[in-house]
Design a protein around this motif. Structure first.
Motif: not given
Ligand code: PBG
Length: 326
Positions: A133, A168, A276-277, A207, A121, A125, A195, A224
Motif C-alpha cells: 500500500d 485504505s 470483507v471478501s 480481494f 480507494d 497496492d 480506514y 495495518q
Molecule cells: C487495499 C485494500 C484491501 C481491501 C480493501 N482495500 C486489501 C488489503 O489491504 O490487502 C480488502 C477488502 C476485502 O478483503 O474485501 N488497500
C-alpha cells in the motif's frame, strides 16, 4: 401447577408481526456501500473464483450493474481497479494518470449516475509492482514519501467527480495530508471515509485474488493494525477525527465487532464497517456445501454488524440482500 412469574418475554416473540414491531435493529439498503471490481476493456465479466457471484466488470457492464443496483435501492458503490501487470510500477504512476481506464471510468459513472454515491480507494497496492500500500525501499514501507503519491492519487480521483475518498493504506498522517490538499485545490465537498482501524487480516485473500494485488514480499504488519489491539483503534480514531475524516471505518467486521462498538461509543462521526471478501467467501463456501443456509446467515451477519454499532456496511452481499428483500 404453580404459575410462573407474570413477566414472560416470550409474549413479544409470539408472531412475526410482533417480532418485527419490537426488533431493535434493522438492515436496509440505505446502509450499504457495494464494492465493485473494474477491469479495462469491453464486455468483460469474469467471476472471481473465491467470491461466487462477484465479477470483474468492464465499464459498459459496470454501468448496467450500477443501474440494476440503483433500481434495487443500493445507491452507494466503492469501485476498485484490477490493473494489468504491465501497468504496475514501483511508484503507482497509473493511479494518477487521468488517461488511465479507472479514472476515465469514474468520470463516466458520475456522468451517467450523478445521484449515485461513488467511493474510491486511496492506496498504492492495485497499481504497485511491489503489491504494497506504500512505497517500498530496501524492503521497508516509507511513510512520508508515500503520502506524496497518495496525495496525487486522491486529487486525480477527486477530479473525476467522485463523492468519497477511502484512504485504505494506513500510513500515518494521510487523512490530514489528503484533506489539506483537497481543500487547497477546491475539492472541499469531497468526503473522506478513513480506514481507521484496518487490521492486518487473513480475511483479505479473496480481494487480493480479485485485484491480483497480493504483496510480492513480506506482509502488511508494519502498517495495518495488530488483531490483538483494541485501544490502538482509539488512537487511530482520534487522529483521523482531528485530521478531518468524515466517517471512520473498522475492517474487517466480524472478528472486530467489539472494535465497531468501541468506536461507536467514542465518536460522534458515522461508523462504517467493511464486511470483507473472506467473510463473504466463508459463507458462500459453506452454503455451496450445504453446511449453512446462506441467506439466513447473510441476514444474521449484517444484523450483527448493525447491532455492534455500524451506521454503514461495505458488503459484497449488498445486491443479493436487496434483490431478496424486494
Ligand atoms: C487495499 C485494500 C484491501 C481491501 C480493501 N482495500 C486489501 C488489503 O489491504 O490487502 C480488502 C477488502 C476485502 O478483503 O474485501 N488497500
Amino acid at each position: 401447577m404453580t404459575s410462573l412469574n407474570t413477566i414472560r418475554p416470550r409474549r413479544n416473540r409470539k408472531s412475526n408481526t410482533i417480532r418485527s414491531m419490537v426488533a431493535e435493529t434493522t438492515v436496509t439498503t440505505n446502509d450499504f456501500i457495494y464494492p465493485l471490481f473494474l477491469v479495462d476493456g469491453k464486455s468483460q465479466k469474469v467471476e472471481i473464483s473465491s467470491m461466487p457471484g462477484i465479477f470483474r466488470l468492464s465499464i459498459d457492464l459496470m454501468l448496467k450493474e450500477i443501474e440494476e443496483c440503483m433500481n434495487l435501492g443500493v445507491r452507494a458503490f466503492d469501485i476498485f481497479p484490477a490493473v494489468e501487470d504491465q501497468h504496475k510500477d514501483r511508484t503507482a504512476t497509473k493511479s494518477y494518470d487521468s488517461s488511465f481506464f479507472y479514472l476515465k471510468a469514474l468520470k463516466e459513472i458520475k456522468k451517467q449516475f450523478p445521484e449515485a454515491c461513488i467511493m474510491t480507494d486511496v492506496a498504492m497496492d492495485p497499481y504497485s509492482s511491489d503489491g504494497h500500500d506504500g512505497l517500498v525501499k530496501d524492503g521497508r514501507i516509507l511513510n512520508d514519501e508515500t503520502l506524496e503519491i497518495l496525495g496525487k492519487m486522491a486529487l486525480a480521483q477527486a477530479e473525476t467527480g467522485i463523492d468519497i475518498l477511502g484512504p485504505s493504506d494506513m500510513m500515518d498522517g494521510r487523512v490530514g495530508y489528503i484533506r489539506t490538499l483537497l481543500d487547497k485545490n477546491g475539492y472541499t465537498d469531497v468526503s473522506i471515509m478513513s480506514y481507521t482501524a484496518k487490521y492486518s487480516s487473513g480475511f483479505y485473500n479473496p480481494f487480493r485474488e480479485a485485484l491480483d494485488s497480493a504483496p510480492k514480499f513480506g506482509d502488511k504488519k508494519t502498517y495495518q493494525m495488530n488483531p490483538a489491539n483494541r485501544k490502538e483503534a482509539l488512537i487511530e480514531a482520534a487522529l483521523d477525527t482531528e485530521e478531518g475524516a468524515d466517517f471512520l471505518m473498522v475492517k474487517p467486521a466480524l472478528a472486530y465487532l467489539d472494535v465497531i462498538r468501541l468506536l461507536k461509543d467514542n465518536s460522534c462521526l458515522p461508523i462504517a464497517a467493511y464486511n470483507v471478501s473472506g467473510e463473504f467467501s466463508m459463507v458462500k463456501a459453506a452454503a455451496q456445501k450445504g453446511w449453512l443456509d446462506g441467506d439466513r446467515v447473510m441476514n444474521e451477519i449484517l444484523l450483527s454488524i448493525k447491532r455492534a454499532g455500524a451506521d454503514i456496511i461495505l458488503t459484497y452481499f449488498a445486491k443479493e440482500f436487496a434483490a431478496k428483500k424486494i
